[in-house]
Design a protein around this motif. Structure first.
Motif, mmCIF file in Angstrom:
data_model
loop_
_atom_site.group_PDB
_atom_site.id
_atom_site.type_symbol
_atom_site.label_atom_id
_atom_site.label_comp_id
_atom_site.label_asym_id
_atom_site.label_seq_id
_atom_site.Cartn_x
_atom_site.Cartn_y
_atom_site.Cartn_z
ATOM 1 N N THR A 200 0.818 -1.225 0.000
ATOM 2 C CA THR A 200 0.000 0.000 0.000
ATOM 3 C C THR A 200 0.846 1.266 0.000
ATOM 4 N N GLY A 201 2.094 1.164 0.414
ATOM 5 C CA GLY A 201 2.954 2.354 0.508
ATOM 6 C C GLY A 201 2.674 3.181 1.741
ATOM 7 N N GLU A 202 1.843 2.690 2.664
ATOM 8 C CA GLU A 202 1.504 3.467 3.864
ATOM 9 C C GLU A 202 2.502 3.189 4.982
ATOM 10 N N PRO A 203 2.928 4.241 5.698
ATOM 11 C CA PRO A 203 3.874 4.022 6.803
ATOM 12 C C PRO A 203 3.236 3.177 7.906
ATOM 13 N N LEU A 204 4.057 2.366 8.570
ATOM 14 C CA LEU A 204 3.543 1.479 9.614
ATOM 15 C C LEU A 204 3.858 2.012 11.011
ATOM 16 N N HIS A 205 4.635 3.054 11.084
ATOM 17 C CA HIS A 205 5.004 3.622 12.377
ATOM 18 C C HIS A 205 5.660 4.968 12.095
ATOM 19 N N ASN A 206 5.792 5.781 13.134
ATOM 20 C CA ASN A 206 6.593 6.987 12.955
ATOM 21 C C ASN A 206 8.033 6.595 12.612
ATOM 22 N N ALA A 207 8.728 7.471 11.923
ATOM 23 C CA ALA A 207 10.151 7.226 11.653
ATOM 24 C C ALA A 207 10.904 7.324 12.975
ATOM 25 N N VAL A 208 11.812 6.396 13.211
ATOM 26 C CA VAL A 208 12.646 6.459 14.411
ATOM 27 C C VAL A 208 13.917 7.222 14.021
ATOM 28 N N VAL A 209 14.122 8.347 14.685
ATOM 29 C CA VAL A 209 15.166 9.298 14.274
ATOM 30 C C VAL A 209 16.553 8.830 14.731
#
Ligand SMILES: Nc1ncnc2c1ncn2[C@@H]1O[C@H](COP(=O)(O)OP(=O)(O)O)[C@@H](O)[C@H]1O
Ligand SMILES: O=P(O)(O)OC[C@H](O)CO
Length: 576
Positions: free
Chosen positions: A99-108
């Motif tokens: 789907t191209g949808e993120p699964l979580h916030n980006a971990v910086v």
């Protein structure tokens, strides 16, 4: 396409605290630009996240606004013929490959939640061999350990991993994928400067290495972006919508490599130090990687015409973010630039040393459990001393890195080229010259990170044909800061800093937030009565169901568990 002389190159600079889009002419001058800040999410002590969709929308906004300004100046968008991307490195994005949808916030990159995972990995067979292959030591810094944390702790990520739908990328890969239109175009690529920050890439082959993927137990289980050269006419696709629809992306560099390119550090022995959120010193070592024996990283500087060029890197986690800490957390001033005025209210640090180990300490120390610590506070201490000690912290670490580079490379730098937001501080740059006892050179145009990506794209486009044609770009009008204290005095100050570093170690062995994401808050009294495992286990399973719940919900749940445990004990006739 107009004649190349009238061509412009756009550069997306997606940094840790802000996103910019700059449009450069053939003389390497930014003609128009736009910058936006985006949300910094700190869900727990030591955690740091970005919303991946906000990263994309910040890029889109910057493009729209910069193009508007460009056209107001009388240019046309059709003269922007290529785009380069440069980005914060290591920050880890995961999305659903279908789907191209993120699964979580980006971990910086600054996030230290993977400490327990790192400890466990370090005890595994083969851990000590990793750095020889990928150039990085095991720590919370690279993407690999952040990815493992998400697979182990975020149910949606775990489910996608198990179904074979988990796409992983650094910010460059995510932006290229989304700017091309996501799953429909499925342009899923990364460049070697970014891939070299994952711990999955072999530095010599510039390909993913099965030994590394095996070590992290992800071989064949995740979708990884194809690694392509940093400068390429086709591989990065093109912008799918908006003001620059159809314009090809032709360059891609991790931001620190990009700054080295923007400073034209093309030859072995040239180096630059970028003072942004963090601070990163890259030293060009030529066509073969050098594995450090003194706490530095080996990384890819760029890969333009097939052959990669490598760098030794000294990474400092806290640079400008130390100033932001004084500004946002302690409200000492309103804008970053005000730190200089405050620091100038005092003559020196008044005996204060601030080890700004907010994410542990990176190079050359690599102390995961160091915590931010201020030494030497007395009744005499003023705000100005703390401000000064904050500026000095980054400069001391730079000095430690310069010493390590000298040991690794066998020769000392004769001058340090600088850039990045914090390099705007004359005071910080003077302190740097004083502490490192070499002149500091600051170019007139400090957007060298963005310039580097523009160069990568411009070389693929043919706007510049070789490095010689870049020679005169951003050469005139720089400033030089000469050392103004004796080497003996700076050695004395540095010795005090080194002592402070040693004393900042081991404050707490485990983070207040356990590796699995459970708050280690006030333990239920049952733990004192000999049943810790059971109650902790219950807490863990409850919280893994509550992924995404806020702190109040979690506290409420913990209280419920505590009451249940007390009741259980009472029923058994035991005292709670
Ligand atoms: N005049 C200044 N003096 C000192 N620090 C500054 C100044 N201007 C900006 N900064 C610091 O520079 C940092 C931003 O630099 P930048 O290169 O934009 O970072 P990034 O690319 O990581 O987002 C901020 O942390 C800010 O505190
Ligand atoms: O956002 P910056 O400029 O501090 O750079 C972040 C680095 O790429 C992290 O490795």
């Amino acid at each position: 396409m107009p004649g190349l002389a009238e061509s412009f190159v756009g550069s997306i600079d997606q940094g840790t605290t802000s996103t910019r889009f700059l449009i450069f002419n053939r003389d390497g001058e930014p003609v128009a630009s736009h910058q936006v800040e985006f949300e910094q999410i700190y869900p727990n002590p030591g955690w740091h996240e970005h919303d991946p969709l906000e990263l994309v929308s910040s890029v889109e906004t910057c493009i729209e606004e910069a193009v508007k300004k460009f056209e107001e100046l009388g240019y046309t968008r059709q003269s922007i013929n290529a785009i380069g991307i440069t980005n914060q490195r290591e920050t880890t994005v995961v999305w659903d490959s279908e789907t191209g949808e993120p699964l979580h916030n980006a971990v910086v990159w600054t996030d230290t939640r993977s400490q327990a995972i790192v400890r466990e990995l370090k005890s595994r067979k083969g851990a000590e061999d990793l750095q020889q292959v990928c150039g990085l030591p095991l720590s919370t810094y690279p993407s690999s350990t952040k990815l493992l944390w998400m697979i182990q702790n975020v149910p949606k990520v775990k489910a996608a991993f198990e179904r074979g739908h988990l796409a992983f990328g650094t910010v460059d890969a995510w932006l290229v994928y989304r700017l091309n239109g996501g799953p429909a175009a499925n342009v899923f690529v990364s460049d070697p400067t970014n891939a070299s920050r994952t711990m999955f890439m072999n530095l010599s082959t510039l390909e993913y290495d099965d030994r590394l993927l095996d070590f992290f137990e992800v071989k064949g289980k995740i979708h990884l972006p194809r690694i392509v050269p940093s400068s390429d006419r086709k591989a990065y696709g093109s912008i799918s919508s908006g003001a620059l629809q159809g314009v090809p992306i032709m360059g891609c560099l991790g931001d620190q490599s990009s700054a080295l390119v923007g400073q034209k550090g093309f030859y072995p022995g040239l180096a630059k130090n970028t003072y942004g959120t963090g601070c990163f010193l890259l030293y060009n070592v030529g066509e073969k990687p050098v594995i450090s024996k003194h706490g530095l990283l080996a990384t890819v500087a760029y890969q333009f015409d097939g052959k990669p060029v490598y760098a030794l890197e000294g990474s400092i986690a806290v640079g400008g973010s130390g100033i932001r800490f004084l500004q946002n957390n302690l409200s000492l001033f309103k804008e970053s630039k005000d730190v200089n005025e405050l620091a100038a209210t005092v003559e020196d640090n008044g005996g204060c040393i601030f080890v700004t180990a907010f994410s542990g300490l990176f190079a050359p120390y690599w102390i995961d459990d160091a915590k931010g610590t201020i030494f030497g506070i007395t009744q005499y201490t003023q705000k100005g001393h703390i401000a000064r000690a904050t500026l000095e912290a980054t400069c001391y670490q730079t000095k430690a890195i310069l010493d390590a580079m000298e040991k690794d490379s066998g020769h000392a730098l004769s001058e340090l080229a600088v850039d990045g937001g914090m390099s705007n501080s004359d005071l910080a740059m003077q302190i740097q010259a004083d502490l490192s006892s070499i002149p500091v050179y600051r170019p007139k145009m400090r957007e060298t990170t963005a310039l580097g990506a523009a160069i990568a794209a411009g070389l693929a486009l043919g706007l510049w044909r070789n490095f010689t044609e870049l020679r005169d770009i951003n050469r005139a009008g720089g400033a030089v800061f000469e050392p103004s204290v004796s080497p003996e005095k700076s050695a004395e100050m540095f010795a005090l800093w080194e002592k402070a570093v040693q004393m900042s170690k081991g404050w707490v062995k485990k983070d207040s937030v356990a590796a699995n994401g459970v708050h280690n808050i006030r333990k239920p009294s049952v733990i004192a009565n000999g049943k810790p495992k059971e109650s902790v286990f219950i807490a863990q399973s409850v919280f893994s169901d509550l992924d995404g719940a806020d702190e109040e919900d979690l506290l409420l749940e913990l209280r419920k568990i505590e009451i249940q445990q007390r009741l259980k004990i009472l029923r058994k006739g035991l005292k709670p």
